[in-house]
Design an enzyme around this catalytic site. Structure first.
Site, PDB file in Angstrom:
ATOM      1  N   CYS A 198      -6.822  -2.214  -9.060  1.00  0.00           N
ATOM      2  CA  CYS A 198      -8.034  -2.070  -9.840  1.00  0.00           C
ATOM      3  C   CYS A 198      -9.234  -2.451  -8.999  1.00  0.00           C
ATOM      4  CB  CYS A 198      -7.980  -2.954 -11.091  1.00  0.00           C
ATOM      5  SG  CYS A 198      -6.508  -2.721 -12.107  1.00  0.00           S
TER       6      CYS A 198
ATOM      7  N   LEU B 184       1.354  -0.748 -14.089  1.00  0.00           N
ATOM      8  CA  LEU B 184       2.343  -1.399 -14.946  1.00  0.00           C
ATOM      9  C   LEU B 184       1.759  -1.565 -16.336  1.00  0.00           C
ATOM     10  CD1 LEU B 184       3.744  -4.220 -12.618  1.00  0.00           C
ATOM     11  CD2 LEU B 184       4.873  -2.083 -13.252  1.00  0.00           C
TER      12      LEU B 184
ATOM     13  N   ILE C  99       0.643  13.644   7.759  1.00  0.00           N
ATOM     14  CA  ILE C  99      -0.262  14.705   8.191  1.00  0.00           C
ATOM     15  C   ILE C  99      -0.079  14.919   9.676  1.00  0.00           C
ATOM     16  CG2 ILE C  99      -1.967  14.335   6.377  1.00  0.00           C
ATOM     17  CD1 ILE C  99      -3.684  12.881   8.425  1.00  0.00           C
TER      18      ILE C  99
END
Length: 655
Positions: free
Chosen positions: A2, A57, A304
């Protein structure tokens, strides 16, 4: 994963004003948490906490933040993951201290632990990556804390009588009281290290909370608070070296594999799709191999590739993925794809950041986010298990140098420098067929000049500082600045290892790793709303690594020896044995080609003089030498260019 932010304002403000300012700050972090947002404030004490949530979660409302403890004492805004939170819940239950659980998020677990055990004990019992701000309503104290290894960022600073804090500087800058004056002393550190090392930031009066630290502030004397360490890397080094494991190679490999399996298993806990970065190198291949060994389904892996020679690892990653049976995705990046990222860098990295591998890291994160929300990474293996080439050469090179008188080293260095790198390259090209294979080096001219710099070192520590420095005397370049002390120059803060290579590993783990590598991964991934997890940096892996004897890390001139033995149990040696390759882009040719006009604009002498931060002379000299092909100054120039680009993007808020 977050984004958190908030502030504490002593002069008081209305509830509406607190909420509006917190919302403005939180909005700048939407990329870190696009799924949900929340805020809480208490106008009686002038505190506001805000959060943006990337749901990993407990996707339900029970995971919403800021979150209150069941007892009502604590309010928290939290960024990260607590991997052992289910075990912590079991411990709370065994002690009769568990609340009635509302959901199954790790944030709810951690705040219940605060109520039962206090914050500091909870930190010591937790396994994870995190940064948080917790308000104690009973004691009226604010605690900021950061995980042991510095995976998650946390900035803070005083602007008048307001304390601002957040996951990224852009959140702090959204507050109307933010002071955006550039710290010229910190700019010298940026030129040396490609990043601004903790605790400094590019802004005056704004700091990074250092890894393994907490900062506790009370209503009585908030400005007197100083960060406190709840976990010290140097303590781990000292304990590991004094209490080494007495075991065979096979037993050591078992111990390492078992601990990595445990760490990886815990980090695979997720309520959303999960995968892993795979370069095909030792570190990422080991992580993916152990992930696949514990998974009933093919692990999603991502890499990549570049078409330029010397920059493409995709073919190696593909071979490892095929052997392990992963669900592999690879994307070959065209130069124009990578070049398109460059204008975005000043907004992705909210202070100047000069590690050019930021470009491929952003691109692989962007690709990975299309399929998964969480990706495991192999970072940390080099610093813990001796993977960088400088560790391999440090011991032997410095020991040999000690036997050569300083005046003789100075003479040799002077001779090496009298021949230009381009002339060295031509000379070695002609002599190549006559030389032993081990003497045939790539870019021999650049290496000859680097050797000249190393020969002038007075001791092993200055040898390392030389190797770790992009610009060797940055204070002479930044107008009105002096270079502050850091871990690399503060001898009192150095770990005691008795061995140069191990000292370098410990120093990198406390500087280069958190200030460069982890910043790069966090910002590039979170710009794409992708959570990254780093199993090697579970503190139990770190503690085990330092108990392993040095000869199990570097042996017969080969780094990460023990980790290789673990990997060979799952992947044939032939698939992963090759020279170490950095995660890089061809900056040298780009600066002479498609980026030339952009760079020339940022490095023009008139512009540099008008802005007043740099002495233009050394920059222009390197730029001219680079354009002519006489020298390859790609990395030194990139560092300056990244400051210039950041300055241009932020001029509206700088003073």
């Amino acid at each position: 994963m977050c984004g958190l932010t908030g502030f504490w304002q002593w002069r008081g403000a209305s509830r509406e004003a607190l909420r509006n300012q917190a919302e403005d700050m939180s909005r700048r972090l939407t990329h870190r948490g696009p799924d949900d947002g929340g805020l809480w404030c208490d106008e009686s004490v002038g505190i506001a906490l805000a959060q943006r949530r990337l749901s990993i979660l407990d996707l339900s409302e029970a995971g919403h933040q800021p979150m209150h403890s069941a007892c009502g004492r604590y309010v928290i805004t939290f960024n990260g993951e607590i991997y052992n939170h289910l075990q912590l819940r079991g411990r709370l239950a065994a002690e009769g201290a568990a609340p009635v659980w509302r959901g199954h998020s790790d944030t709810e677990t951690i705040i219940a632990c605060f109520a039962a055990w206090g914050i500091e004990r909870t930190l010591r019992l937790s396994v994870g990556m995190f940064a948080f701000a917790a308000w104690d309503r009973q004691q009226r104290t604010l605690t900021l804390a950061r995980d042991r290894m510095g995976e998650k960022p946390l900035y803070y600073g005083w602007c008048g009588d307001i304390l601002l804090f957040g996951s990224e500087l852009k959140a702090l800058k959204a507050h109307p009281s933010f002071d955006a004056r550039i710290d010229r002393d910190a700019l010298t550190l940026f030129l040396r290290h490609d990043c601004v090392p903790a605790p400094y930031t590019i802004y005056r009066g704004v700091l990074k909370l250092q890894p393994g630290h907490l900062l506790r502030m009370s209503m009585d004397a908030p400005r007197n608070a100083q960060p406190e360490a709840y976990w010290r890397y140097n303590d781990v080094v000292a304990k590991g070296l004094s209490e080494p494991l007495e075991c065979s190679d096979a037993e050591a490999a078992d111990a390492l594999e078992n601990q990595l399996r445990e760490s990886i298993s815990a980090q695979m806990l997720s309520d959303v799709p999960l995968g892993a970065f795979l370069s095909g190198g030792i570190d990422s291949s080991t992580i993916v191999a152990l992930m696949q060994a514990s998974s009933r389904r093919p692990v999603k892996t991502f890499t990549i590739g570049f078409d330029e020679n010397g920059y493409d690892e995709a073919v190696h990653a593909g071979a490892v993925a095929e052997h392990l049976g992963t669900e592999h995705t690879e994307l070959y990046i065209r130069p124009e794809d990578a070049l398109a990222v460059i204008p975005k860098l000043p907004s992705i990295f909210c202070e100047p950041f000069g590690d050019s591998s930021q470009v491929p890291t952003f691109l692989v994160s962007q690709m990975t986010r299309r399929e998964v929300v969480v990706a495991l990474s192999g970072d940390g293996g080099d610093e813990l298990f001796g993977g960088y080439n400088r560790y391999l050469t440090a011991r032997t090179t410095w020991r040999r140098m000690l036997h050569v008188p300083r005046f003789a080293r100075q003479a040799v260095a002077g001779t090496l420098r009298t021949i230009s790198p381009a002339s060295w390259d031509r000379l070695m090209e002609r002599a190549g067929p006559l030389l032993p294979k081990r003497w045939r080096l790539a870019a021999p001219g650049e290496k000859a000049h680097k050797l000249a710099e190393v020969l002038l070192s007075s001791n092993g520590q200055s040898f390392f500082l030389n190797v770790a420095s992009r610009w060797k005397d940055p204070a002479s370049m930044v107008i009105g600045a002096s270079e502050p002390s850091t871990l690399l120059t503060n001898e009192a803060a150095w770990p005691s290892t008795g061995d140069l290579a191990q000292w370098m590993m410990a120093m990198d783990a406390q500087s280069y790793l958190p200030d460069d590598i982890l910043v790069k991964v966090d910002r590039a991934a979170m710009a794409n709303s992708l959570e990254t997890r780093v199993p090697m940096l579970d503190h139990r892996v770190v503690e085990l690594a330092w108990r392993l004897p040095f000869h199990q890390k570097i042996r017969h001139g080969q780094g990460k020896w023990l980790m290789r033995q673990v990997l060979y149990r799952h992947v044939p040696k032939a698939l992963v044995e090759r020279p170490k390759m950095g995660f890089a882009v061809p900056l040298d040719s780009w600066l002479r080609g498609p980026l030339r006009d952009w760079a020339e604009s940022l490095l023009s002498e008139n512009r540099l003089r008008q802005e007043g931060y740099f002495d233009p002379a050394p920059i222009r000299q390197k730029w001219d030498e680079h354009l002519s092909g006489r020298r390859n100054w790609q990395y030194a120039l990139w560092t300056v260019l990244m400051f210039q680009a950041w300055l241009e993007a932020n001029q509206g808020v700088l003073s």
